[in-house]
Design an enzyme around this catalytic site. Structure first.
Site, short mmCIF file in Angstrom:
data_model
loop_
_atom_site.label_atom_id
_atom_site.label_comp_id
_atom_site.label_asym_id
_atom_site.label_seq_id
_atom_site.Cartn_x
_atom_site.Cartn_y
_atom_site.Cartn_z
NE ARG A 189 -3.25 -3.50 12.24
CZ ARG A 189 -3.50 -3.59 10.92
NH1 ARG A 189 -3.13 -4.67 10.25
NH2 ARG A 189 -4.07 -2.60 10.29
CG ASP A 216 -7.14 -6.26 -2.88
OD1 ASP A 216 -8.28 -6.67 -3.11
OD2 ASP A 216 -6.82 -5.60 -1.86
CD GLN A 236 -8.06 -4.05 8.42
OE1 GLN A 236 -9.28 -4.19 8.35
NE2 GLN A 236 -7.24 -4.38 7.43
CB THR A 260 -10.97 -7.23 7.72
OG1 THR A 260 -10.18 -6.56 6.74
CG2 THR A 260 -10.94 -8.70 7.44
CG ASP A 310 -19.55 -2.22 -13.33
OD1 ASP A 310 -20.74 -2.20 -13.71
OD2 ASP A 310 -18.78 -1.26 -13.48
CB ILE A 311 -23.38 -4.99 -15.10
CG1 ILE A 311 -22.51 -4.33 -16.17
CG2 ILE A 311 -24.34 -3.99 -14.49
CD1 ILE A 311 -23.30 -3.87 -17.40
N PRO A 312 -22.21 -7.99 -14.74
CG PRO A 312 -23.53 -9.91 -14.41
CD PRO A 312 -23.59 -8.39 -14.39
CE LYS A 341 -10.86 -5.13 -1.12
NZ LYS A 341 -9.46 -4.73 -1.11
CG LEU A 342 -12.77 -5.89 -11.42
CD1 LEU A 342 -11.40 -5.97 -10.79
CD2 LEU A 342 -12.79 -6.60 -12.76
CG ASP A 388 -2.02 -1.12 1.04
OD1 ASP A 388 -2.42 -1.41 -0.11
OD2 ASP A 388 -2.43 -1.70 2.06
N GLY A 418 -0.26 -5.72 5.82
CA GLY A 418 0.18 -4.44 5.28
C GLY A 418 1.06 -3.71 6.26
NE ARG A 419 -2.78 -0.10 7.91
CZ ARG A 419 -4.03 0.29 8.15
NH1 ARG A 419 -4.26 1.53 8.51
NH2 ARG A 419 -5.03 -0.55 8.02
CE LYS A 451 -4.06 -6.32 -0.06
NZ LYS A 451 -4.65 -5.11 -0.65
O1 C5P Z 1 -2.29 -2.46 6.70
P1 C5P Z 1 -3.24 -3.63 6.78
O2 C5P Z 1 -2.54 -4.91 7.24
O3 C5P Z 1 -4.49 -3.31 7.55
O4 C5P Z 1 -3.65 -3.87 5.24
C1 C5P Z 1 -4.63 -4.80 4.89
C2 C5P Z 1 -4.74 -4.85 3.40
O5 C5P Z 1 -5.75 -5.80 3.07
C3 C5P Z 1 -5.18 -3.54 2.75
O6 C5P Z 1 -4.48 -3.47 1.51
C4 C5P Z 1 -6.67 -3.70 2.50
O7 C5P Z 1 -7.10 -3.04 1.33
C5 C5P Z 1 -6.79 -5.21 2.31
N1 C5P Z 1 -8.10 -5.79 2.61
C6 C5P Z 1 -8.69 -5.73 3.88
N2 C5P Z 1 -9.91 -6.32 4.10
C7 C5P Z 1 -10.53 -6.98 3.10
C8 C5P Z 1 -9.95 -7.04 1.82
C9 C5P Z 1 -8.71 -6.45 1.63
O8 C5P Z 1 -8.10 -5.16 4.79
N3 C5P Z 1 -11.67 -7.61 3.36
#
Ligand code: C5P
Length: 231
Positions: free
Chosen positions: A181, A57, A190, A119, A62-64, A59-60, A9, A210-211, A30
């Protein structure tokens, strides 16, 4: 194959390359909308050429017909995993899969997984804002069953739902779980979070982190620490 997918990210190619240069082995990453909207899809090629596996990632939803066309083009990028929102329904998810098969043209077909409830979504937000009654886990399992019926490979869910999804959809149906985490981390935005050790216990196939890694003082050490917990 690593079990930890690192969420890149970042907002520039330079940050991505600097970050990935710290690793002396291929990892699973990702690429989401933040990076794609900053750098365009060229960033996929940059990361792929560095030897890493990619979960794209975007995350599409929209219409099929539009999702099918979108996935057809994404299939040509040679990524390992793509995704769409389960909230788009079974017909849309089927179209996503059809698009990937058509676009891969005999090459490896990227896997496709469905986002269930984000999440960051709490039960209150799901009930009061999205208008979906009941418990989050029931909505997530319903979405997972829809994804399976559409022929997708798995879902994105929180660690807390992974075991129920495996029970409903079978052990080969992938669960990819963000919201991870370390015990010492802050939760940020989150809501449904858990540690890597708990993710392993719940049978998650991949965790998305991520973070906790990207903002760590020593990202490689934190990555290895988390990866060891998942083995
Ligand atoms: O920094 P962190 O660990 O919270 O990042 C989580 C990553 O997972 C982000 O890129 C977020 O867009 C992605 N994500 C999420 N929950 C979902 C789908 C994807 O946190 N249900």
């Amino acid at each position: 194959m690593s079990k930890t997918i690192v969420a890149l990210d970042f907002s520039s190619k330079e940050e991505v390359v600097n970050f990935l240069n710290k690793f002396d082995q291929p990892i699973y990453v990702k690429i989401g909308m933040e990076l794609t909207y900053a750098c365009g899809l060229d960033i996929v090629k940059t990361v792929k050429d560095m030897g890493h596996n990619i979960f794209l990632d975007l995350k599409l939803h929209d219409i099929p017909n539009t999702v099918k066309g979108g996935m057809k083009n994404l299939a040509k990028l040679g990524v390992n995993i793509t995704n769409c929102h389960a909230a788009g329904g079974v017909a849309m998810m089927k179209a996503a899969k059809e698009g990937l098969v058509a676009g891969a043209q005999g090459e490896d077909i990227p896997m496709c997984i469905a986002v269930t409830q984000l999440t960051s979504t709490s039960k209150e937000a799901m009930n009061d804002e999205l208008g979906i009654p009941g418990e989050v886990i029931d909505s997530v399992v319903k979405y997972a069953l829809n994804a399976k019926a559409a022929g997708l490979d798995g879902v994105v869910c929180s660690v807390h739902e992974a075991a129920a999804i495996k029970e409903a959809c079978g052990k080969d149906f992938l669960t990819v779980t963000p919201g991870i985490r370390l015990a010492t981390d802050s939760v940020d935005d989150q809501k449904r979070v858990a540690t890597p050790a708990y993710a392993k216990e719940q049978g998650c196939d991949y965790i998305v982190v991520g973070r906790s890694i990207t903002k760590s003082e020593d990202p490689v050490a934190t990555y290895n620490f988390i990866e060891d917990m998942m083995k």
